[in-house]
Write a protein that holds these residues in place. Structure first.
Motif, short mmCIF file in Angstrom:
data_model
loop_
_atom_site.label_atom_id
_atom_site.label_comp_id
_atom_site.label_asym_id
_atom_site.label_seq_id
_atom_site.Cartn_x
_atom_site.Cartn_y
_atom_site.Cartn_z
N PHE A 175 14.95 -84.88 0.47
CA PHE A 175 13.59 -84.89 0.98
C PHE A 175 12.81 -85.92 0.18
O PHE A 175 12.75 -85.85 -1.05
N TYR A 176 12.20 -86.86 0.86
CA TYR A 176 11.37 -87.82 0.16
C TYR A 176 10.09 -88.05 0.95
O TYR A 176 10.03 -87.80 2.16
N GLY A 177 9.08 -88.50 0.26
CA GLY A 177 7.81 -88.75 0.92
C GLY A 177 6.65 -88.50 -0.01
O GLY A 177 6.83 -88.16 -1.20
N PRO A 178 5.43 -88.64 0.50
CA PRO A 178 4.24 -88.44 -0.33
C PRO A 178 4.21 -87.03 -0.92
O PRO A 178 4.68 -86.08 -0.30
N PRO A 179 3.65 -86.88 -2.11
CA PRO A 179 3.58 -85.55 -2.72
C PRO A 179 2.64 -84.62 -1.97
O PRO A 179 1.69 -85.07 -1.33
N GLY A 180 2.95 -83.32 -2.05
CA GLY A 180 2.04 -82.32 -1.49
C GLY A 180 2.18 -82.07 -0.01
O GLY A 180 1.22 -81.63 0.64
N ASN A 181 3.37 -82.32 0.56
CA ASN A 181 3.55 -82.12 2.00
C ASN A 181 4.63 -81.10 2.35
O ASN A 181 5.06 -81.04 3.50
N GLY A 182 5.07 -80.30 1.39
CA GLY A 182 5.93 -79.16 1.72
C GLY A 182 7.41 -79.35 1.48
O GLY A 182 8.22 -78.62 2.06
N LYS A 183 7.81 -80.27 0.61
CA LYS A 183 9.24 -80.47 0.36
C LYS A 183 9.86 -79.23 -0.29
O LYS A 183 10.93 -78.78 0.12
N THR A 184 9.19 -78.67 -1.29
CA THR A 184 9.71 -77.48 -1.96
C THR A 184 9.70 -76.27 -1.04
O THR A 184 10.64 -75.47 -1.02
N LEU A 185 8.65 -76.13 -0.23
CA LEU A 185 8.56 -75.01 0.70
C LEU A 185 9.69 -75.04 1.72
O LEU A 185 10.26 -74.00 2.07
N LEU A 186 10.03 -76.23 2.20
CA LEU A 186 11.11 -76.35 3.17
C LEU A 186 12.44 -75.90 2.57
O LEU A 186 13.23 -75.22 3.22
N ALA A 187 12.69 -76.29 1.32
CA ALA A 187 13.94 -75.89 0.66
C ALA A 187 14.01 -74.37 0.51
O ALA A 187 15.06 -73.76 0.76
N LYS A 188 12.90 -73.74 0.14
CA LYS A 188 12.88 -72.28 0.00
C LYS A 188 13.04 -71.61 1.36
O LYS A 188 13.68 -70.55 1.47
N ALA A 189 12.44 -72.19 2.39
CA ALA A 189 12.56 -71.63 3.74
C ALA A 189 14.00 -71.67 4.23
O ALA A 189 14.46 -70.74 4.90
N VAL A 190 14.71 -72.74 3.90
CA VAL A 190 16.12 -72.84 4.27
C VAL A 190 16.93 -71.72 3.62
O VAL A 190 17.73 -71.05 4.27
N ALA A 191 16.70 -71.51 2.32
CA ALA A 191 17.41 -70.45 1.59
C ALA A 191 17.09 -69.08 2.18
O ALA A 191 17.97 -68.23 2.30
N ASN A 192 15.83 -68.87 2.55
CA ASN A 192 15.44 -67.59 3.13
C ASN A 192 16.04 -67.40 4.52
O ASN A 192 16.42 -66.29 4.90
N GLN A 193 16.12 -68.49 5.27
CA GLN A 193 16.62 -68.42 6.64
C GLN A 193 18.07 -67.97 6.69
O GLN A 193 18.47 -67.25 7.60
N ILE A 194 18.87 -68.39 5.72
CA ILE A 194 20.28 -68.02 5.72
C ILE A 194 20.58 -66.91 4.71
O ILE A 194 21.74 -66.56 4.49
N LYS A 195 19.52 -66.37 4.08
CA LYS A 195 19.64 -65.23 3.16
C LYS A 195 20.65 -65.52 2.03
O LYS A 195 21.50 -64.70 1.70
N CYS A 196 20.54 -66.69 1.45
CA CYS A 196 21.50 -67.06 0.41
C CYS A 196 20.81 -67.16 -0.94
O CYS A 196 19.59 -67.04 -1.05
N CYS A 197 21.61 -67.39 -1.98
CA CYS A 197 21.07 -67.58 -3.32
C CYS A 197 20.43 -68.96 -3.43
O CYS A 197 20.95 -69.94 -2.90
N PHE A 198 19.33 -69.02 -4.15
CA PHE A 198 18.56 -70.26 -4.27
C PHE A 198 18.43 -70.61 -5.74
O PHE A 198 18.00 -69.79 -6.55
N PHE A 199 18.83 -71.83 -6.08
CA PHE A 199 18.75 -72.30 -7.46
C PHE A 199 17.67 -73.39 -7.52
O PHE A 199 17.85 -74.47 -6.96
N ASN A 200 16.58 -73.08 -8.17
CA ASN A 200 15.46 -74.01 -8.29
C ASN A 200 15.55 -74.71 -9.65
O ASN A 200 15.32 -74.10 -10.69
#
Length: 412
Positions: free
Chosen positions: A181-206
């Motif tokens: 994920f690349y682009g201007p800061p503050g547009n949801g890159k981290t949120l998207l990664a967490k949403a992916v982990a939640n969507q598949i109910k898997c372990c998430f390493f931040n």
């Protein structure tokens, strides 16, 4: 199976048409999936295949994979059972499958907890990764992220669906290992990664630079190697490295040996993290400066996604979402004009503008504010937004934005 589930099954057999959901006391929370237009019989067949696959994972002691598949199969079955109960149709077979999936998923949860404790007790590096980087549950969903619809659809295709049906996504259809994920800061890159982990109910390493960069020589690459090993044991898993350019920037002859060794270990671990098509370990990285990442690292991210600034529709949705709980007197047409003025603002900039506008009524009479009732606070007006827009400026200049556009064109 827990006592609450046994009691629930007993009660449901006695009262088939009861209105209360028979799974209300189940420890494994199930959210219904909306599959309105699909054939129920086909859905039941798909769910049965998923349950069969989940039981194979369970027998092979792949508890994390088994839990993901079984929970998702339950999400398919539950609305079908409810519909059949409303129509007074027989749903005994589906009900038994659902209870089988739920009870096995609960056993998987216990096994995963035991495995986590065992790994942490055996190796100090694994313990550090589990305690500082591992997140077992993410509450962010795709629905909670305003805008970015095309990106969410793309992530459904490359990550979510392959985890729901790993038997289909094999060989040439196998999902990519790395996504950037690349682009201007503050547009949801981290949120998207967490949403992916939640969507598949898997372990998430931040993971961030502070997790991997250590003061003692050799510690960093050991933690890097351990990170991938732990993720492999708890797959399906998502490793998210934020600001990846800070630790994996372009190599040079003048860089420190520790930095060079850390990058080398990353490349080795990345290449070995998926040994078969059935392995489900995903690396998602985020950066505001993709041009600074080392070329060898960049090449391994086969999917590169520009998280762009929100368009007019996304800006409007974000502003209205933030204003839901705030009293205001702004009409829809005024919201449209406000959002037009917010072109070039990032999602975090827009949130700052809305916050500034909502603070204006509170600043008018600070003396009586302490004793004032919340209902007597003046509603937010259009003029408050005009003041906020003049005060809060975009965090990204046009020149900086053009750098992202140029990089995006070079990758196509």
């Amino acid at each position: 199976m827990s006592d609450s589930i046994k009691q629930t099954i007993k009660n449901d057999k006695q009262q088939v048409n009861r209105s209360r959901s028979p799974f209300q006391n189940c420890k494994t929370k199930i959210k219904e999936k909306q599959n309105v237009q699909q054939d129920p019989n086909q859905q039941i067949q798909n769910a049965s295949k998923m349950i069969e696959m989940g039981m194979k994972y369970f027998q092979n002691q792949q508890y994390s994979m088994a839990k993901v598949v079984l929970i998702n199969s339950s999400q398919v079955l539950l609305p079908i059972i409810k519909q059949k109960k409303q129509n007074e149709e027989d749903h005994t077979a589906e009900y038994q499958q659902l209870i089988k999936a739920i009870s096995t998923a609960e056993i998987c949860t216990q096994k995963i907890d035991q495995l986590q404790q065992s790994i942490a007790s055996q190796d100090p590096y694994s313990k550090q990764i589990i305690e500082t980087a591992m997140i077992r549950k993410c509450d962010v969903t795709f629905d909670s992220i305003v805008g970015l619809e095309s990106i969410k659809n793309q992530l459904e295709e490359v990550i979510v669906l392959p985890n729901l049906r790993p038997d289909i996504f094999t060989g040439i259809r196998a999902p990519p290992k790395g996504i950037l994920f690349y682009g201007p800061p503050g547009n949801g890159k981290t949120l998207l990664a967490k949403a992916v982990a939640n969507q598949i109910k898997c372990c998430f390493f931040n993971v961030s630079a502070s997790t991997l960069v250590q003061k003692h020589l050799g510690e960093g690459e050991k933690l890097m190697k351990t990170l991938f090993n732990v993720a492999f044991k708890f797959q399906p898993s998502v490793i998210f490295i934020d600001e990846i350019d800070s630790i994996l920037s372009s190599r040079s002859s003048e860089e420190h040996e520790a930095s060079r060794r850390l990058k080398t270990e990353f490349l080795i671990s990345f290449d070995g993290m998926q040994t078969t098509d059935q392995d489900r370990i995903f690396l998602i990285a985020a950066t505001n400066r993709p041009q600074d990442i080392d070329g060898a690292v960049l090449r391994r991210f086969t999917v590169k996604i520009l998280i762009d600034q929100p368009d007019q529709k996304a800006r409007l949705g974000l502003v209205k979402s933030l204003m839901q709980a705030v009293s205001h007197s702004i009409l829809d047409i005024a919201f449209d004009k406000i959002c037009e003025k917010l072109a070039g603002y990032s999602a975090s900039d827009i949130k700052a503008v809305v916050k500034e506008a909502c603070m204006q009524p509170l600043r008018e009479d600070k003396i009586t504010l302490v004793a004032m009732s919340a209902q007597n606070i003046r509603p937010v007006r259009k003029e408050d937004f005009e003041f906020a827009i003049n005060k809060v400026k975009p965090s990204l200049t046009q020149k900086q934005y053009q750098e992202y556009i140029s990089f995006n064109k070079s990758e196509k």
